[in-house]
Design a protein around this motif. Structure first.
Motif, PDB file in Angstrom:
ATOM      1  N   UNK A 160       0.857  -1.184   0.000  1.00 45.05           N
ATOM      2  CA  UNK A 160       0.000   0.000   0.000  1.00 45.05           C
ATOM      3  C   UNK A 160       0.897   1.239   0.000  1.00 45.05           C
ATOM      4  N   UNK A 161       0.623   2.167  -0.889  1.00 43.80           N
ATOM      5  CA  UNK A 161       1.420   3.398  -0.966  1.00 43.80           C
ATOM      6  C   UNK A 161       0.476   4.597  -1.005  1.00 43.80           C
ATOM      7  N   UNK A 162       0.743   5.580  -0.132  1.00 42.13           N
ATOM      8  CA  UNK A 162      -0.109   6.765  -0.022  1.00 42.13           C
ATOM      9  C   UNK A 162       0.733   8.009  -0.295  1.00 42.13           C
ATOM     10  N   UNK A 163       0.268   8.840  -1.206  1.00 45.63           N
ATOM     11  CA  UNK A 163       0.904  10.126  -1.490  1.00 45.63           C
ATOM     12  C   UNK A 163      -0.102  11.218  -1.143  1.00 45.63           C
ATOM     13  N   UNK A 164       0.096  11.851   0.022  1.00 45.97           N
ATOM     14  CA  UNK A 164      -0.822  12.878   0.520  1.00 45.97           C
ATOM     15  C   UNK A 164      -0.493  14.209  -0.148  1.00 45.97           C
ATOM     16  N   UNK A 187       0.378  12.798   5.499  1.00 43.35           N
ATOM     17  CA  UNK A 187       0.083  11.400   5.838  1.00 43.35           C
ATOM     18  C   UNK A 187       0.689  10.421   4.841  1.00 43.35           C
ATOM     19  N   UNK A 188       1.618  10.878   4.016  1.00 43.71           N
ATOM     20  CA  UNK A 188       2.216   9.993   3.020  1.00 43.71           C
ATOM     21  C   UNK A 188       2.983   8.860   3.697  1.00 43.71           C
ATOM     22  N   UNK A 189       3.087   7.751   3.004  1.00 43.19           N
ATOM     23  CA  UNK A 189       3.821   6.609   3.533  1.00 43.19           C
ATOM     24  C   UNK A 189       3.449   5.342   2.804  1.00 43.19           C
ATOM     25  N   UNK A 190       4.002   4.247   3.269  1.00 44.02           N
ATOM     26  CA  UNK A 190       3.702   2.967   2.640  1.00 44.02           C
ATOM     27  C   UNK A 190       3.817   1.849   3.667  1.00 44.02           C
ATOM     28  N   UNK A 191       3.178   0.737   3.374  1.00 40.49           N
ATOM     29  CA  UNK A 191       3.264  -0.456   4.206  1.00 40.49           C
ATOM     30  C   UNK A 191       3.168  -1.668   3.286  1.00 40.49           C
ATOM     31  N   UNK A 192       3.950  -2.694   3.600  1.00 40.33           N
ATOM     32  CA  UNK A 192       3.990  -3.906   2.784  1.00 40.33           C
ATOM     33  C   UNK A 192       3.698  -5.119   3.654  1.00 40.33           C
ATOM     34  N   UNK A 193       2.829  -5.988   3.150  1.00 39.99           N
ATOM     35  CA  UNK A 193       2.502  -7.233   3.835  1.00 39.99           C
ATOM     36  C   UNK A 193       3.024  -8.391   3.006  1.00 39.99           C
ATOM     37  N   UNK A 194       3.697  -9.331   3.696  1.00 34.23           N
ATOM     38  CA  UNK A 194       4.249 -10.518   3.028  1.00 34.23           C
ATOM     39  C   UNK A 194       3.877 -11.753   3.824  1.00 34.23           C
ATOM     40  N   UNK A 195       3.484 -12.793   3.124  1.00 34.05           N
ATOM     41  CA  UNK A 195       3.105 -14.018   3.836  1.00 34.05           C
ATOM     42  C   UNK A 195       3.182 -15.211   2.886  1.00 34.05           C
ATOM     43  N   UNK A 196       3.650 -16.349   3.423  1.00 28.48           N
ATOM     44  CA  UNK A 196       3.664 -17.613   2.703  1.00 28.48           C
ATOM     45  C   UNK A 196       2.519 -18.462   3.231  1.00 28.48           C
TER      46      UNK A 196
END
Length: 708
Positions: A423-427, A437-446
């Motif tokens: 997820x990437x947010x450009x405020x 509030x810009x930022x990013x978060x990454x989810x990884x799962x097997x």
């Protein structure tokens, strides 16, 4: 005196009927692809998968939405909100039950193209039931082979145009100012086929302020370049302008006037406009012992929604210069695209067959999202000042491997999928006290899956399966879950472990029986953290356990009589204490929006080719509406519907007429609930309830002309 519940006595009604089918001719098991990705009999697969053909899903029904077609599938709860601004609510073994709008936690696919965004939020309204060939529904551990946010899989397939060209026109009228018109053309040969379908639907709605107009277009061209390949091109469009949103009612409002709209819905003229367009391409090529499949899609979606956010929440009197609220008007334009490639390879190993599927799915969406105040001066329900301007991007990349090994009576299945969701947010609205509030978060799962089935006897299969799953927050859940309604980059995904055992049996040669027992343990379940100013924020606070039983029975009692039965029992509870909205929710409380018992039955009779009739019944136990279980639960209910269909053929023309009555006994009931819709105060003031319609009639007629 003790009274037996419908969940006990209705199944008993079907037991003597199955005994009458001993001399009937057995119908071959339909083939499915969902779960295994290659054509296989659902009989041999080690998981719960059901197929609903077009005749069962659409004949004698309005053809408006999926709630008409999915009642016979155990494990699914389909709640028709009677609110076209918010779409259906569908949950699978509890996944998706908390969705306040649209569908989440369940993977929706149409001809291989996702109807779900990469964040897990989806909508079913875009699919055209008029062109349906079949629906396949997968529940349980193997749903995770379709990636994140796959608590279940609903896959829809449109038919290919074939045969001599034909054109059709249908029209219908129904209660509450409802009408629908459809025109279509289709045909094909061994080189090409086509379908074109256009429908117009409008309704005043059962409740006040619930009118809607929907226009749908679907077109599909199927080409067969040679005997080993197939290419399909499809286009779908949904135009839904100014659909009214009556919102939820309090329990006292339900008792006073169940057809009313929420006062603020009228005050702010809550409404929603959707323009959705999508192109899809499917290519399949067969080789000696393998098949290559590719899916490519792209589209746009524009949504403008006027909410009933109070003015004081957007501009607090204590701080009239505050610019931290995102406003009461949502306006976004989404561009999305994706590609899926897979190779299915078979290996003949003497007395066994090994099938290996390798694939890669890529999905991307970009929202240019704005928010506005829903007032100008004293005028409400109009677009005001800009309060939000940002770009949201979600990218999902998932390679996977699946194997199936058939060893005589033994069938082994295994899968492994790696999910990478960013997820990437450009405020772009950094004004006054509204920070970046810009930022990013990454989810990884097997997520691995394992399954085994064994044929005990020619008419009895047993199976067991296990798997792990991943459910990320949606963009909407992330958007307000940080401090001061900022983006919740700290939210974690919910992870689950699922077990399932079951049996599949053929009774008296014309009856199919499936029974499944399941358990789902979830960590970091997303729950409401706070609710204020018309916004919910979320937190990872809960551990949950869902245990249940599913039973489905399909029986051809005779050449003219058919019966279906689906029963689900689920015990869905929180298995760890947590705090929500400054209130302790103790372990053992029931998860809201998930009925403990659901029962569906249908009896269809076609004594002659030109006439058929059917009666169906639905029982649903009470629904808790928020986590503490203290607010009034939506009561249990039982409904019965009846329909009859007539058909006449005159030369090249075929005429049909349909008569249908829903809610035959005119019961008052709550059709759906909006979980935790209480602005932070669970209790009688909560707007949880969306009443279902009373007795309603439907009449339709159509004509089809087939060219020589």
């Amino acid at each position: 005196m003790y009274r037996l519940s419908p969940s006990f006595w209705l199944p008993a009604l079907f037991l003597p009927l199955t005994a009458q089918a001993e001399n009937a001719t057995y119908q071959a098991d339909p083939l499915v692809v969902t779960g295994s990705r290659y054509q296989a009999s659902g009989w041999q697969l080690p998981f719960s998968v059901n197929r609903i053909d077009a005749e069962q899903a659409t004949l004698g029904k309005p053809g408006v939405n999926l709630s008409e077609a999915l009642g016979s599938v155990p494990g699914l709860v389909v709640q028709n909100r009677q609110n076209y601004a918010q779409d259906l609510q569908i949950s699978s073994r509890g996944f998706g039950a908390r969705s306040a709008f649209g569908i989440r936690g369940i993977k929706l696919l149409a001809d291989g193209v996702p109807l779900s965004n990469p964040d897990g939020q989806g909508q079913a309204a875009t699919f055209d039931l008029d062109t349906l060939e079949r629906i396949e529904v997968l529940r349980g551990p193997f749903a995770s082979v379709y990636g994140s946010n796959s608590g279940g899989v609903i896959q829809l397939f449109s038919r290919d145009g074939e045969g001599a060209p034909k054109v059709a026109l249908d029209t219908s009228q129904a209660a509450y100012g409802t009408s629908r018109t459809r025109v279509s053309a289709e045909g094909g040969n061994d080189r090409a086929g086509f379908i074109i379908n256009r429908s117009h639907f409008e309704t005043d709605g059962y409740r006040d302020h619930s009118g809607a107009i929907l226009d749908k277009t679907f077109a599909k061209l199927t080409l067969y370049p040679d005997d080993l390949s197939k290419l399909s091109l499809s286009f779908s469009e949904l135009d839904q302008n100014d659909t009214q949103d009556p919102q939820g009612l309090t329990w006292s409002e339900v008792k006073t006037d169940r057809r009313s709209a929420a006062p603020n819905a009228l005050l702010f003229n809550t409404r929603k406009t959707v323009d959705h367009r999508q192109l899809g391409l499917n290519y399949e090529r067969s080789f000696v012992a393998s098949t290559w499949q590719s899916t490519l899609y792209s589209g746009t979606r524009r949504v403008i929604q006027y909410q009933s956010i109070p003015v004081t929440a957007q501009v607090p009197p204590s701080n009239p210069t505050s610019l931290t609220h995102s406003g009461g008007v949502i306006d976004f334009e989404r561009r999305f695209h994706g590609i899926g490639n897979r190779l299915i390879q078979s290996f003949n190993l003497g007395n066994s067959l090994l099938t290996v599927t390798t694939g890669l799915d890529y999905d991307y969406s970009r929202d240019d999202r704005k928010g506005y105040e829903n007032f100008v001066g004293s005028a409400l329900g109009v677009r005001g000042n800009l309060r939000r301007d940002e770009r949201n991007e979600v990218t999902s990349l998932s390679p996977y491997l699946q194997t199936a090994w058939q060893l005589g009576k033994l069938d082994l299945q295994a899968g492994l999928r790696y999910s990478h969701i960013k997820f990437d947010v450009d405020d772009r609205f950094i004004v006054g006290n509204n920070l970046d509030d810009s930022g990013s978060v990454t989810y990884r799962e097997l997520t691995p899956t394992l399954g085994v089935s064994y044929t005990l006897r020619q008419n009895l299969n047993i199976y067991a399966s296990w798997g792990k799953g991943l459910e990320t927050p949606t963009l909407n859940e992330l958007s307000y879950s940080g401090p001061d309604n900022t983006f919740g980059f700290d939210l974690k995904p919910a992870t689950s472990e699922q077990f399932e055992i079951g049996l599949k049996a053929r009774v008296a040669e014309a009856t199919n029986l499936q029974v499944a027992l399941f358990q789902i343990d979830t960590d970091d379940e997303l729950v409401v953290a706070s609710a204020s100013g018309g916004r919910n924020s979320f937190q990872n606070a809960a551990q949950t356990r869902r245990r249940g039983l599913e039973l489905s029975l399909e029986s051809h009692l005779s050449e003219t009589l058919r019966a279906n039965l689906a029963y689900t029992h689920i015990d869905a509870t929180y298995s760890k204490d947590f705090t929500s909205r400054n209130q302790l929710v103790e372990s053992g409380k029931h998860m809201p929006g998930i009925p403990a018992n659901t029962l569906y039955g249908e009896l269809a009779w076609q004594p002659v080719g030109w006439f058929s009739t059917a009666v169906e019944g639905l029982y649903r136990s009470k629904l808790y509406v928020e986590d503490s279980n203290t607010a009034k639960a939506a009561p249990s209910y039982a409904l019965f519907n009846w329909q009859a269909r007539f058909e006449q053929k005159v030369g090249a023309m075929t005429f049909n007429q349909v008569l249908r009555i829903d809610n035959l006994l005119d019961r008052e009931y709550i059709g759906s609930v909006i979980v935790a819709n209480d602005n932070g105060s669970p209790g009688p003031a909560g707007r949880y309830y969306e009443p279902g319609p009373e007795r309603a009639w439907y009449v339709g007629a159509g004509v089809q002309y087939q060219f020589d």
